[in-house]
Design an enzyme around this catalytic site. Structure first.
Site, mmCIF file in Angstrom:
data_model
loop_
_atom_site.group_PDB
_atom_site.id
_atom_site.type_symbol
_atom_site.label_atom_id
_atom_site.label_comp_id
_atom_site.label_asym_id
_atom_site.label_seq_id
_atom_site.Cartn_x
_atom_site.Cartn_y
_atom_site.Cartn_z
ATOM 1 N N GLN A 93 0.875 -1.190 0.000
ATOM 2 C CA GLN A 93 0.000 0.000 0.000
ATOM 3 C C GLN A 93 0.900 1.225 0.000
ATOM 4 O O GLN A 93 1.490 1.572 1.026
ATOM 5 C CB GLN A 93 -0.925 -0.003 1.226
ATOM 6 C CG GLN A 93 -1.884 1.176 1.224
ATOM 7 C CD GLN A 93 -2.777 1.227 2.464
ATOM 8 O OE1 GLN A 93 -2.658 0.415 3.379
ATOM 9 N NE2 GLN A 93 -3.654 2.201 2.501
ATOM 10 N N VAL A 95 -0.007 4.409 -0.750
ATOM 11 C CA VAL A 95 -0.663 5.630 -0.248
ATOM 12 C C VAL A 95 -1.491 5.238 0.981
ATOM 13 O O VAL A 95 -2.446 4.465 0.856
ATOM 14 C CB VAL A 95 -1.569 6.274 -1.319
ATOM 15 C CG1 VAL A 95 -2.232 7.529 -0.769
ATOM 16 C CG2 VAL A 95 -0.773 6.605 -2.580
ATOM 17 N N HIS A 99 -7.937 2.959 -0.338
ATOM 18 C CA HIS A 99 -8.366 3.067 -1.738
ATOM 19 C C HIS A 99 -8.623 1.677 -2.296
ATOM 20 O O HIS A 99 -7.872 0.743 -2.020
ATOM 21 C CB HIS A 99 -7.333 3.817 -2.591
ATOM 22 C CG HIS A 99 -5.934 3.324 -2.451
ATOM 23 N ND1 HIS A 99 -5.130 3.618 -1.374
ATOM 24 C CD2 HIS A 99 -5.178 2.534 -3.263
ATOM 25 C CE1 HIS A 99 -3.949 3.055 -1.529
ATOM 26 N NE2 HIS A 99 -3.959 2.383 -2.669
ATOM 27 N N HIS A 101 -8.910 -0.469 -5.708
ATOM 28 C CA HIS A 101 -8.569 -0.485 -7.135
ATOM 29 C C HIS A 101 -9.699 -1.178 -7.897
ATOM 30 O O HIS A 101 -10.119 -2.276 -7.516
ATOM 31 C CB HIS A 101 -7.291 -1.296 -7.385
ATOM 32 C CG HIS A 101 -6.056 -0.735 -6.759
ATOM 33 N ND1 HIS A 101 -5.154 0.029 -7.456
ATOM 34 C CD2 HIS A 101 -5.563 -0.830 -5.488
ATOM 35 C CE1 HIS A 101 -4.145 0.369 -6.663
ATOM 36 N NE2 HIS A 101 -4.371 -0.142 -5.460
HETATM 37 P P1 DGP Z 1 -1.322 1.095 -3.866
HETATM 38 O O1 DGP Z 1 -0.027 0.591 -4.372
HETATM 39 O O2 DGP Z 1 -2.375 0.020 -3.664
HETATM 40 O O3 DGP Z 1 -1.152 1.963 -2.651
HETATM 41 O O4 DGP Z 1 -1.897 2.030 -5.028
HETATM 42 C C1 DGP Z 1 -1.777 3.420 -5.026
HETATM 43 C C2 DGP Z 1 -2.181 3.877 -6.390
HETATM 44 O O5 DGP Z 1 -2.351 5.276 -6.337
HETATM 45 C C3 DGP Z 1 -1.123 3.619 -7.458
HETATM 46 O O6 DGP Z 1 -1.674 2.724 -8.427
HETATM 47 C C4 DGP Z 1 -0.838 4.968 -8.078
HETATM 48 C C5 DGP Z 1 -1.952 5.834 -7.565
HETATM 49 N N1 DGP Z 1 -1.591 7.197 -7.279
HETATM 50 C C6 DGP Z 1 -0.625 7.606 -6.426
HETATM 51 N N2 DGP Z 1 -0.555 8.947 -6.394
HETATM 52 C C7 DGP Z 1 -1.535 9.395 -7.229
HETATM 53 C C8 DGP Z 1 -1.963 10.688 -7.621
HETATM 54 O O7 DGP Z 1 -1.441 11.729 -7.193
HETATM 55 N N3 DGP Z 1 -2.981 10.740 -8.523
HETATM 56 C C9 DGP Z 1 -3.609 9.624 -9.023
HETATM 57 N N4 DGP Z 1 -4.590 9.793 -9.882
HETATM 58 N N5 DGP Z 1 -3.207 8.382 -8.668
HETATM 59 C C10 DGP Z 1 -2.194 8.280 -7.787
#
Ligand code: DGP
Length: 146
Positions: A93, A95, A99, A101
């Protein structure tokens, strides 16, 4: 609650741009900026909860109804055969704001073959499988600690 330096809180607040596809009082969904496949959407609660486990139970229903609607919408929008719906919790993870997906799938799209491999680890015995089953059943019967 908005957490400083959380990119998804910034997106919810509108201070970081995102391709929003769904917006209600409690939930926002937008395109992942590094999609696994085109149409990859992230669904987030507007309030900052780090993981799925932190989402209050009384918000789970509304949140996952939104996820369900988005899975249908993404499939339809992308003319997909199906979809992949997933949540990383701490491990992988990147972020720390919950969230989900939602990734459209097509037969032969190579999502798991090329991007990441699912390692199958069979139970070593029937007894091991039963033990694991019981551990999960027991955990479900134990009230969550707050
Ligand atoms: P995870 O690895 O499960 O934490 O997925 C985080 C996802 O968030 C990754 O696929 C990329 C996406 N992501 C990270 N930062 C941003 C952002 O600033 N904008 C958008 N649209 N997506 C983001």
């Amino acid at each position: 609650m908005r957490v400083p330096a959380c990119v998804f809180c910034e997106i919810v607040a509108g201070s970081l741009p995102a391709a929003t596809v769904y917006d209600d009082a409690a939930v926002l969904a937008f395109l992942d900026h590094r999609p696994l496949l085109p149409g990859h959407v992230l669904v987030v609660p507007k309030t900052h909860y780090a993981t799925l486990g932190d989402l209050p139970e009384d918000q789970v229903g509304h949140f996952f109804v939104a996820v369900q609607r988005l899975a249908r919408a993404v499939e339809e929008a992308m003319r997909a055969d199906g979809s992949f719906v997933a949540v990383n919790i701490r491990i992988s993870q990147s972020v720390p704001h919950l969230h989900v997906h939602v990734v459209p799938r097509r037969k032969g799209d190579g999502l798991f073959g090329k991007t990441f491999q699912w390692m199958r680890r069979p139970y070593p015995s029937e007894a091991a499988m039963r033990e694991t089953r019981q551990a999960v059943v027991d955990a479900l019967a134990t009230p969550a600690s707050s």
